[in-house]
Each structure stands twice: as C-alpha cells, then as structure tokens.
Design a protein around this motif. Structure first.
Motif, PDB file in Angstrom:
ATOM      1  N   ALA A  62      19.571   1.213  -8.667  1.00  0.00           N
ATOM      2  CA  ALA A  62      18.918   0.284  -9.590  1.00  0.00           C
ATOM      3  C   ALA A  62      18.406  -0.945  -8.845  1.00  0.00           C
ATOM      4  N   GLY A  63      17.411  -1.603  -9.428  1.00  0.00           N
ATOM      5  CA  GLY A  63      16.878  -2.818  -8.821  1.00  0.00           C
ATOM      6  C   GLY A  63      15.763  -3.414  -9.651  1.00  0.00           C
ATOM      7  N   THR A  64      14.986  -4.287  -9.014  1.00  0.00           N
ATOM      8  CA  THR A  64      13.900  -4.998  -9.669  1.00  0.00           C
ATOM      9  C   THR A  64      12.690  -5.035  -8.744  1.00  0.00           C
ATOM     10  N   ILE A  65      11.506  -4.795  -9.300  1.00  0.00           N
ATOM     11  CA  ILE A  65      10.260  -4.942  -8.547  1.00  0.00           C
ATOM     12  C   ILE A  65       9.903  -6.424  -8.568  1.00  0.00           C
ATOM     13  N   LEU A  66       9.683  -7.007  -7.387  1.00  0.00           N
ATOM     14  CA  LEU A  66       9.441  -8.443  -7.281  1.00  0.00           C
ATOM     15  C   LEU A  66       7.976  -8.811  -7.051  1.00  0.00           C
ATOM     16  N   ASN A  67       7.280  -8.072  -6.178  1.00  0.00           N
ATOM     17  CA  ASN A  67       5.913  -8.428  -5.804  1.00  0.00           C
ATOM     18  C   ASN A  67       5.084  -7.180  -5.560  1.00  0.00           C
ATOM     19  N   GLY A 108     -16.724  -4.359   2.230  1.00  0.00           N
ATOM     20  CA  GLY A 108     -15.779  -5.054   3.100  1.00  0.00           C
ATOM     21  C   GLY A 108     -14.356  -4.872   2.603  1.00  0.00           C
ATOM     22  N   ASP A 109     -13.456  -5.630   3.182  1.00  0.00           N
ATOM     23  CA  ASP A 109     -12.041  -5.562   2.809  1.00  0.00           C
ATOM     24  C   ASP A 109     -11.729  -6.609   1.759  1.00  0.00           C
ATOM     25  N   PHE A 110     -11.003  -6.184   0.722  1.00  0.00           N
ATOM     26  CA  PHE A 110     -10.616  -7.060  -0.372  1.00  0.00           C
ATOM     27  C   PHE A 110      -9.145  -6.821  -0.688  1.00  0.00           C
ATOM     28  N   GLY A 111      -8.482  -7.835  -1.219  1.00  0.00           N
ATOM     29  CA  GLY A 111      -7.084  -7.661  -1.571  1.00  0.00           C
ATOM     30  C   GLY A 111      -6.518  -8.867  -2.282  1.00  0.00           C
ATOM     31  N   GLY A 112      -5.251  -8.745  -2.628  1.00  0.00           N
ATOM     32  CA  GLY A 112      -4.557  -9.825  -3.308  1.00  0.00           C
ATOM     33  C   GLY A 112      -3.083  -9.511  -3.436  1.00  0.00           C
ATOM     34  N   THR A 113      -2.348 -10.482  -3.955  1.00  0.00           N
ATOM     35  CA  THR A 113      -0.916 -10.315  -4.207  1.00  0.00           C
ATOM     36  C   THR A 113      -0.570 -10.928  -5.550  1.00  0.00           C
ATOM     37  N   ARG A 114       0.557 -10.519  -6.093  1.00  0.00           N
ATOM     38  CA  ARG A 114       1.051 -11.119  -7.331  1.00  0.00           C
ATOM     39  C   ARG A 114       2.553 -10.899  -7.459  1.00  0.00           C
ATOM     40  N   ALA A 115       3.176 -11.813  -8.169  1.00  0.00           N
ATOM     41  CA  ALA A 115       4.583 -11.653  -8.520  1.00  0.00           C
ATOM     42  C   ALA A 115       4.660 -10.699  -9.708  1.00  0.00           C
ATOM     43  N   VAL A 116       5.727  -9.954  -9.776  1.00  0.00           N
ATOM     44  CA  VAL A 116       5.949  -9.010 -10.875  1.00  0.00           C
ATOM     45  C   VAL A 116       7.097  -9.557 -11.709  1.00  0.00           C
ATOM     46  N   ALA A 121      10.040  -4.733 -15.075  1.00  0.00           N
ATOM     47  CA  ALA A 121      10.135  -4.755 -13.618  1.00  0.00           C
ATOM     48  C   ALA A 121      11.466  -4.188 -13.126  1.00  0.00           C
ATOM     49  N   ASP A 122      12.450  -4.097 -14.016  1.00  0.00           N
ATOM     50  CA  ASP A 122      13.745  -3.519 -13.642  1.00  0.00           C
ATOM     51  C   ASP A 122      13.664  -2.002 -13.665  1.00  0.00           C
ATOM     52  N   PHE A 123      14.378  -1.361 -12.750  1.00  0.00           N
ATOM     53  CA  PHE A 123      14.448   0.096 -12.741  1.00  0.00           C
ATOM     54  C   PHE A 123      15.885   0.526 -12.500  1.00  0.00           C
ATOM     55  N   VAL A 124      16.166   1.766 -12.861  1.00  0.00           N
ATOM     56  CA  VAL A 124      17.494   2.342 -12.653  1.00  0.00           C
ATOM     57  C   VAL A 124      17.374   3.494 -11.668  1.00  0.00           C
TER      58      VAL A 124
END
Length: 156
Positions: A62-67, A108-116, A121-124
């Motif tokens: 189990a855990g949590t997805i953060l980003n 070209g190259d594109f991207g980004g980041t985000r908090a979850v 966001a939790d999983f087992v």
C-alpha cells in the motif's frame, strides 16, 4: 544538548537510548517510470510501462501517489494550439489528477509536473497503476513519452 557522536556504534547506542520508545512511521519515496519510444496521433492511448501496451504496475504494498512528471516530443502540430495531458489510472479508472501541458504550437520537447492529491491517490497492495496520454484534438503527433510517478509507501 546533543553530544558529539564519534563512531557508528556510539550513534546507534545514542539513538536507541533516546529514541527507541518513539513510535514512528517512515515514508519511503520511490519512483515508477513509464515510457515509450513509439509515435502516436490518436486522441487517447495507454502509455505503456516500458514497451508493453495497456499494462501498468501491480503494486506490491500500500502507499500514496505523490507526484506526476510528463515529457513528450511533439513531431507534428496543426495550425492551432494543442495540448497534451497524462492521467493516472488505478485499476483502469482515472484518479482525476491530470497533468496538462498546454499551448503547444510548434514541434519540440514539452513537459510538466504536478502534485497528486485526494483520496484516490492512495492505493493498496494489488492495485494496478498505469498512465494514459491524451491529445486535445486531431493533428497532434507525439513520440518518446516519458512519465515518472513518485510514490510513498508506509514502512515501520
């Protein structure tokens, strides 16, 4: 006052003496890579885990997805602006934490980041985590999809 600790043995003894009775939960961050070197121009495609389409990672604990991080190479774009996004899926269902890369008007190259965030966001243990990439409309072609999930598992 914390005394100077001059050896590993003394450090361990100090920690056991002063902190052994504290009940602590440690969060151990890990990274899960997704990627594909092929090309796509469809509206939605499952981003494969390495090179296997429609597969994700079955989580062992189990855990949590953060980003979420996304990087793509745009090889064709129509005259109007387009966007590319990535969504996280848990057991085939979107968890509503989409990363949107907008304003694509050239190649070209594109991207980004985000908090979850959120309860989704939790999983087992046993949940399957995957990523799908989406284009905002026709005429956009991307390749070399790279995504990275940062997750945290609870350990004691």
């Amino acid at each position: 006052m914390i005394p100077e600790i001059s050896s590993r043995g003394r450090l361990i003894a100090f920690l056991k003496k002063h902190f052994a009775s504290i009940s602590a939960t440690w969060r151990a961050p890990s990274y899960i890579p997704f990627g594909y070197a092929g090309s796509a121009s469809t509206f939605a495609a499952t981003m494969p885990a390495f090179t296997v389409f429609d597969q994700g990672y079955r989580m062992p604990v189990a855990g949590t997805i953060l980003n979420l991080s996304l990087q793509v190479t745009v090889t064709a774009v129509p005259a109007s602006s387009r966007s590319c996004s990535a969504s996280i899926y848990k057991n085939g269902v979107s968890i509503s934490n989409t990363l949107n890369v907008s304003g694509i008007t050239t190649t070209g190259d594109f991207g980004g980041t985000r908090a979850v965030s959120g309860a989704d966001a939790d999983f087992v243990a046993g949940d399957v985590i995957s990523i799908k990439i989406f284009h905002s409309g026709a005429g956009l072609t991307t390749e070399n999809w790279l995504a990275l999930l940062r997750v945290s598992n609870t350990t004691v």
